[in-house]
Design a protein around this motif. Structure first.
Motif, PDB file in Angstrom:
ATOM      1  N   VAL A   1       0.832  -1.200   0.000  1.00  0.00           N
ATOM      2  CA  VAL A   1       0.000   0.000   0.000  1.00  0.00           C
ATOM      3  C   VAL A   1       0.870   1.255   0.000  1.00  0.00           C
ATOM      4  O   VAL A   1       0.681   2.147  -0.830  1.00  0.00           O
ATOM      5  CB  VAL A   1      -0.962   0.006   1.211  1.00  0.00           C
ATOM      6  CG1 VAL A   1      -1.717   1.309   1.279  1.00  0.00           C
ATOM      7  CG2 VAL A   1      -1.927  -1.165   1.119  1.00  0.00           C
ATOM      8  N   TRP A   2       1.874   1.335   0.897  1.00  0.00           N
ATOM      9  CA  TRP A   2       2.604   2.608   0.945  1.00  0.00           C
ATOM     10  C   TRP A   2       3.568   2.793  -0.217  1.00  0.00           C
ATOM     11  O   TRP A   2       3.703   3.886  -0.763  1.00  0.00           O
ATOM     12  CB  TRP A   2       3.231   2.912   2.299  1.00  0.00           C
ATOM     13  CG  TRP A   2       4.416   2.112   2.781  1.00  0.00           C
ATOM     14  CD1 TRP A   2       4.397   1.160   3.747  1.00  0.00           C
ATOM     15  CD2 TRP A   2       5.791   2.246   2.392  1.00  0.00           C
ATOM     16  NE1 TRP A   2       5.660   0.664   3.959  1.00  0.00           N
ATOM     17  CE2 TRP A   2       6.541   1.316   3.151  1.00  0.00           C
ATOM     18  CE3 TRP A   2       6.474   3.038   1.473  1.00  0.00           C
ATOM     19  CZ2 TRP A   2       7.918   1.154   3.029  1.00  0.00           C
ATOM     20  CZ3 TRP A   2       7.844   2.873   1.346  1.00  0.00           C
ATOM     21  CH2 TRP A   2       8.553   1.947   2.110  1.00  0.00           C
TER      22      TRP A   2
ATOM     23  N   GLY B   1       1.429   3.563  -3.087  1.00  0.00           N
ATOM     24  CA  GLY B   1       0.906   4.916  -2.915  1.00  0.00           C
ATOM     25  C   GLY B   1       1.938   5.967  -3.303  1.00  0.00           C
ATOM     26  O   GLY B   1       1.615   6.933  -4.004  1.00  0.00           O
TER      27      GLY B   1
ATOM     28  N   LEU C   1      -4.570   3.477  -8.990  1.00  0.00           N
ATOM     29  CA  LEU C   1      -4.668   2.806  -7.700  1.00  0.00           C
ATOM     30  C   LEU C   1      -4.739   1.293  -7.884  1.00  0.00           C
ATOM     31  O   LEU C   1      -4.004   0.539  -7.248  1.00  0.00           O
ATOM     32  CB  LEU C   1      -5.929   3.303  -7.001  1.00  0.00           C
ATOM     33  CG  LEU C   1      -5.989   3.144  -5.501  1.00  0.00           C
ATOM     34  CD1 LEU C   1      -4.979   4.045  -4.861  1.00  0.00           C
ATOM     35  CD2 LEU C   1      -7.373   3.499  -5.026  1.00  0.00           C
TER      36      LEU C   1
ATOM     37  N   MET D   1      -1.566  -1.292  -6.730  1.00  0.00           N
ATOM     38  CA  MET D   1      -1.811  -2.306  -5.706  1.00  0.00           C
ATOM     39  C   MET D   1      -1.359  -3.683  -6.202  1.00  0.00           C
ATOM     40  O   MET D   1      -1.285  -4.626  -5.423  1.00  0.00           O
ATOM     41  CB  MET D   1      -3.297  -2.356  -5.348  1.00  0.00           C
ATOM     42  CG  MET D   1      -3.753  -1.214  -4.473  1.00  0.00           C
ATOM     43  SD  MET D   1      -2.902  -1.150  -2.905  1.00  0.00           S
ATOM     44  CE  MET D   1      -3.710  -2.490  -2.052  1.00  0.00           C
TER      45      MET D   1
ATOM     46  N   VAL E   1      -8.737  -6.015  -0.740  1.00  0.00           N
ATOM     47  CA  VAL E   1      -8.208  -4.742  -0.246  1.00  0.00           C
ATOM     48  C   VAL E   1      -8.164  -3.716  -1.381  1.00  0.00           C
ATOM     49  O   VAL E   1      -8.549  -2.555  -1.204  1.00  0.00           O
ATOM     50  CB  VAL E   1      -6.802  -4.951   0.366  1.00  0.00           C
ATOM     51  CG1 VAL E   1      -6.148  -3.612   0.678  1.00  0.00           C
ATOM     52  CG2 VAL E   1      -6.907  -5.770   1.630  1.00  0.00           C
ATOM     53  N   THR E   2      -7.739  -4.174  -2.562  1.00  0.00           N
ATOM     54  CA  THR E   2      -7.688  -3.270  -3.716  1.00  0.00           C
ATOM     55  C   THR E   2      -9.066  -2.707  -4.033  1.00  0.00           C
ATOM     56  O   THR E   2      -9.241  -1.500  -4.193  1.00  0.00           O
ATOM     57  CB  THR E   2      -7.162  -4.028  -4.952  1.00  0.00           C
ATOM     58  OG1 THR E   2      -5.920  -4.619  -4.616  1.00  0.00           O
ATOM     59  CG2 THR E   2      -6.987  -3.098  -6.123  1.00  0.00           C
TER      60      THR E   2
ATOM     61  N   ILE F   1     -10.139  -0.232  -1.300  1.00  0.00           N
ATOM     62  CA  ILE F   1      -9.468   1.070  -1.382  1.00  0.00           C
ATOM     63  C   ILE F   1      -9.991   1.852  -2.583  1.00  0.00           C
ATOM     64  O   ILE F   1     -10.272   3.052  -2.487  1.00  0.00           O
ATOM     65  CB  ILE F   1      -7.935   0.889  -1.464  1.00  0.00           C
ATOM     66  CG1 ILE F   1      -7.404   0.361  -0.138  1.00  0.00           C
ATOM     67  CG2 ILE F   1      -7.261   2.209  -1.791  1.00  0.00           C
ATOM     68  CD1 ILE F   1      -5.908   0.162  -0.113  1.00  0.00           C
TER      69      ILE F   1
ATOM     70  N   LEU G   1     -13.389   3.214  -1.697  1.00  0.00           N
ATOM     71  CA  LEU G   1     -13.297   4.366  -0.797  1.00  0.00           C
ATOM     72  C   LEU G   1     -12.845   5.607  -1.563  1.00  0.00           C
ATOM     73  O   LEU G   1     -13.415   6.686  -1.394  1.00  0.00           O
ATOM     74  CB  LEU G   1     -12.309   4.068   0.338  1.00  0.00           C
ATOM     75  CG  LEU G   1     -12.806   3.125   1.423  1.00  0.00           C
ATOM     76  CD1 LEU G   1     -11.719   2.890   2.460  1.00  0.00           C
ATOM     77  CD2 LEU G   1     -14.053   3.702   2.090  1.00  0.00           C
ATOM     78  N   ALA G   2     -11.827   5.420  -2.416  1.00  0.00           N
ATOM     79  CA  ALA G   2     -11.325   6.553  -3.197  1.00  0.00           C
ATOM     80  C   ALA G   2     -12.438   7.115  -4.070  1.00  0.00           C
ATOM     81  O   ALA G   2     -12.629   8.329  -4.165  1.00  0.00           O
ATOM     82  CB  ALA G   2     -10.142   6.112  -4.054  1.00  0.00           C
TER      83      ALA G   2
END
Lengths: 296, 302
Positions: free
Chosen positions: B83-84, B87, B231, B235, B283-284, B287, B290-291
């Motif tokens: 993730v980071w 990101g 994104l 990921m 998770v992808t 996320i 959410l985005a």
């Protein structure tokens, strides 16, 4: 803003962009120069620009030796094969989806759109498992047992056809929307059947979008080094970019044969076809990027 | 009589159409589904089994693989790092490609040349260009360290520093993907009505204000598209990691996707790879969702 200031700004912009362009193209210049070195010369050189002491050209010829020719040809075959099928599927499905009314059309459309956002991680490993268990191929029985299926089998470079192609179906559909129906109706009245309407009436008017699809899939297939890299470990059955990928990943190990000039020579050869495609079809490739961006 | 005949013809014509549509579409959809939809289904089941894909049948082990995933620290660390690191790559790419698009949006005879040049790194496969970076980053005789030495600086042992490896992964990632993103931004910039800028000029708005009140709102769809696809892409990024750092030093730049690849294709631990795939995929999607929510909420406030 005064005129003098404007010209200075323009000059600053040009110089800045030139520096950026140099940075973007630097790795290509580096690999071209590096390929002109011998292996020992290169490892002793250690400069930002590996200008050769003694010119050698044999690194460029590795792609045309006994080991290099089969992967090079495989890359050509695979690229043509998938370009053909992608264009065909996009035209047939895109045309039917755009013009015909039938039950379940919405469902197909939803499928097409959803398939484009499925993360590829969800299919990578399962595809590998499926390939290894495919019935009747690679020594497998009807249960998919006993052999290794499509793993290490050259057919794996030609048989799979995933939903990545549906993006082009969508694009062709969109492009059909801007074409009035009158042409087809006229053709039908004149007695054209489905195939004739498509080949004689629609396709000549849709040439730009065909070029977009063909150029983008050709580029994508040529550069798809990972599929052959994952499924095939014999150089003979692999493709050139995948062969380079094998060399490149083995470079990470500090020991062993670290023949950089050979790698650079192969790289220089394998970048020529995509470069030509790009330079000739640049307009269409950029249009493809921009329109998948804007419409997607 | 004639009316009835005509109605019949219309009906059959419609039927003919739908029959032909199915005849064209279904075979292709069926074939495509075999290669894409079927793996998706297999993947969901795979995580619940123990299976090495070489011999024997998969063994149902329930939630064991998922317990291993959440029980051992290894996988969680890799997920967080995916993730980071992803990101960082994404943010760097989005920001730089936007600036690049602004720079490319200036009318000049050389603009076409510049646009082509920034795109070229993307037309070479990652595997083809990574060799240059490895050669340059060699700590002993690589071009960069030799250059540092020649100007009297200490050489940096890139390969033993997490910071520098992440830095070079980012450079390689952005170098490859800044061009296409800039082209998409550029398309967005050029689709904004030029008369808006003229009106702003007449009203005496500064360049900065024009960017704030015309350019940014006009690019909302494009930025949502770039962010969301980017994104989903980062990921699952691992080819860059595999080629530049191999996850080194000491696995400190390793990411979950690379681990999944090694679990599955190198050590044939299909169950674990399947479970980790399912988790990373979820998770992808989460996320991205959410985005999407945040972006569309921003839309309503405008």
């Amino acid at each position: 803003m005064s005129k003098a200031m404007r010209t200075t700004l323009k000059i600053v912009w040009v110089i800045g962009m030139m520096i950026l362009v140099l940075f973007m193209l630097y790795p290509f210049i580096y690999s071209f120069l590096g390929a002109l070195n011998t292996k020992t010369d290169f490892s002793n050189l250690g400069t930002l620009l590996p200008i050769p002491k003694k010119l050698v050209f044999r690194n460029f010829l590795y792609a045309f030796t006994k080991t290099g020719i089969p992967p090079l040809l495989n890359t050509f075959y695979r690229t043509s094969w998938y370009t053909f099928w992608n264009v065909l599927v996009a035209v047939l499905l895109g045309y039917v989806m755009a013009r015909y009314e039938f039950k379940g059309k919405k469902l197909f459309l939803v499928f097409i759109i959803c398939s484009q956002v499925v993360p590829s991680v969800l299919t990578m490993i399962p595809s590998f498992v499926m390939m290894s268990k495919i019935p009747f191929l690679g020594g497998n029985n009807w249960m998919g047992m006993g052999g290794h299926g499509l793993i290490n089998n050259p057919l794996v470079l030609y048989l799979p056809f995933g939903w990545g192609a549906l993006l082009w179906v969508f694009l062709f559909m969109q492009s059909m929307k801007s074409l009035p129906k009158d042409f087809e109706e006229a053709a039908e009245i004149d007695g054209c059947n489905f195939r004739l309407t498509l080949t004689k009436v629609i396709l000549p008017m849709q040439k730009p979008i065909l070029a977009v699809i063909a150029a983008n899939t050709a580029l994508g297939t040529w550069n798809d080094w990972f599929t052959p890299f994952m499924y095939i470990n014999r150089i003979k059955d692999s493709t050139l970019p995948a062969y380079i990928g094998m060399l490149a990943t083995s470079l990470q190990e500090m020991s062993g044969d670290r023949d950089f000039p050979k790698l650079f020579g192969l790289s220089c050869v394998s970048i020529i076809p995509p470069l030509l495609i790009f330079l000739f079809f640049q307009k269409y490739i950029i249009q493809g990027i921009a329109s998948t961006g804007i419409k997607g | 009589m004639e009316v009835v005949g005509r109605q019949e013809r219309i009906l059959t014509r419609k039927q003919r159409q739908s029959r032909r549509a199915y005849a064209v579409i279904l075979p292709f959809f069926f074939y495509i589904s075999i290669w894409s939809l079927l793996p998706l289904v297999i993947g969901l089941l795979l995580g619940f089994t123990e299976f090495n894909a070489l011999n024997g049948l998969p063994k149902w082990v329930g939630l064991d693989n998922f317990k291993t995933f959440f029980g051992s620290k290894d996988y969680i660390i890799l997920l967080v790092r995916q993730v980071w690191m992803g990101g960082l790559c994404l943010i760097a790419n989005v920001v730089l490609s936007f600036l690049l698009a602004l720079a490319l949006n200036i009318k000049h005879p050389l603009r076409g040349f510049f646009r082509t040049s920034v795109y070229i790194p993307n037309i070479a496969a990652a595997a083809i260009t990574s060799g240059v970076f490895i050669a340059l980053l060699n700590p002993f005789n690589g071009g960069l360290n030799m250059f540092f030495k020649s100007i009297g600086m200490e050489p940096i042992i890139w390969n033993y520093s997490q910071f520098w490896m992440v830095f070079w992964i980012m450079i390689f990632f952005v170098w490859r993907s800044v061009g296409p993103a800039a082209i998409i931004w550029l398309g967005g910039l050029q689709s904004i009505d030029a008369s808006l800028y003229e009106a702003a000029n007449v009203d005496g708005a500064s360049k900065l204000q024009q960017v704030r009140y015309i350019t940014i709102p006009g690019l909302r769809f494009i930025s949502a598209y770039i962010l969301l696809t980017g994104l989903i892409g980062v990921m699952q990024m691992f080819d860059v990691v595999m080629l530049i750092s191999h996850g080194n030093p000491y696995g400190k730049t390793d990411v979950l996707m690379y681990r999944i690849y090694r679990d599955g294709v190198v050590s044939f631990n299909m169950g674990m790879a399947g479970a980790a795939s399912t988790i990373l995929g979820l998770v992808t999607v989460l996320i991205a969702f959410l985005a999407f929510k945040i972006i569309s909420k921003g839309d309503k406030n405008e």
